[in-house]
Scaffold this active site. Structure first.
Site, mmCIF file in Angstrom:
data_model
loop_
_atom_site.group_PDB
_atom_site.id
_atom_site.type_symbol
_atom_site.label_atom_id
_atom_site.label_comp_id
_atom_site.label_asym_id
_atom_site.label_seq_id
_atom_site.Cartn_x
_atom_site.Cartn_y
_atom_site.Cartn_z
ATOM 1 N N CYS A 1 -18.949 18.869 51.387
ATOM 2 C CA CYS A 1 -19.850 18.281 51.896
ATOM 3 C C CYS A 1 -19.528 17.568 53.080
ATOM 4 C CB CYS A 1 -20.095 16.802 51.275
ATOM 5 S SG CYS A 1 -21.701 16.183 51.910
ATOM 6 N N GLN B 1 -23.229 18.779 39.972
ATOM 7 C CA GLN B 1 -22.114 19.372 41.360
ATOM 8 C C GLN B 1 -21.992 17.544 41.360
ATOM 9 O OE1 GLN B 1 -22.045 20.316 45.913
ATOM 10 N NE2 GLN B 1 -23.928 20.023 45.026
#
Length: 81
Positions: A64, A34
């Protein structure tokens, strides 16, 4: 079932200890790296690094909500640009 790494920033890979961020155990496959970043060239370079290290998937972190990510214009913040 797929295991995702914590988000690794392009800066950490380009200017830090690559093995510390990319090393893993073969038992962790299938494994996705990621990535977080805002520069397309840096993201592409780091994606190639992940592929060279044998990751099964390269994932761009786009969800996020942390302040740090927002200040760095990573992830979903890129969609505002």
């Amino acid at each position: 079932l797929r295991l995702y790494t914590e988000m690794v920033t392009t800066g950490a890979l380009l200017h830090g200890d690559v093995a510390r961020h990319l090393d893993y155990s073969p038992a962790e496959h299938p494994l996705a790296l990621q990535l977080g970043g805002s520069d397309p060239v840096a993201l592409a370079t780091c994606a190639r690094m992940g592929a060279d290290w044998g990751y099964d998937e390269i994932n761009l972190n786009c969800g996020c909500p942390s302040d740090r990510v927002q200040n760095g214009a990573f992830g979903a913040c890129l969609m505002r640009e």
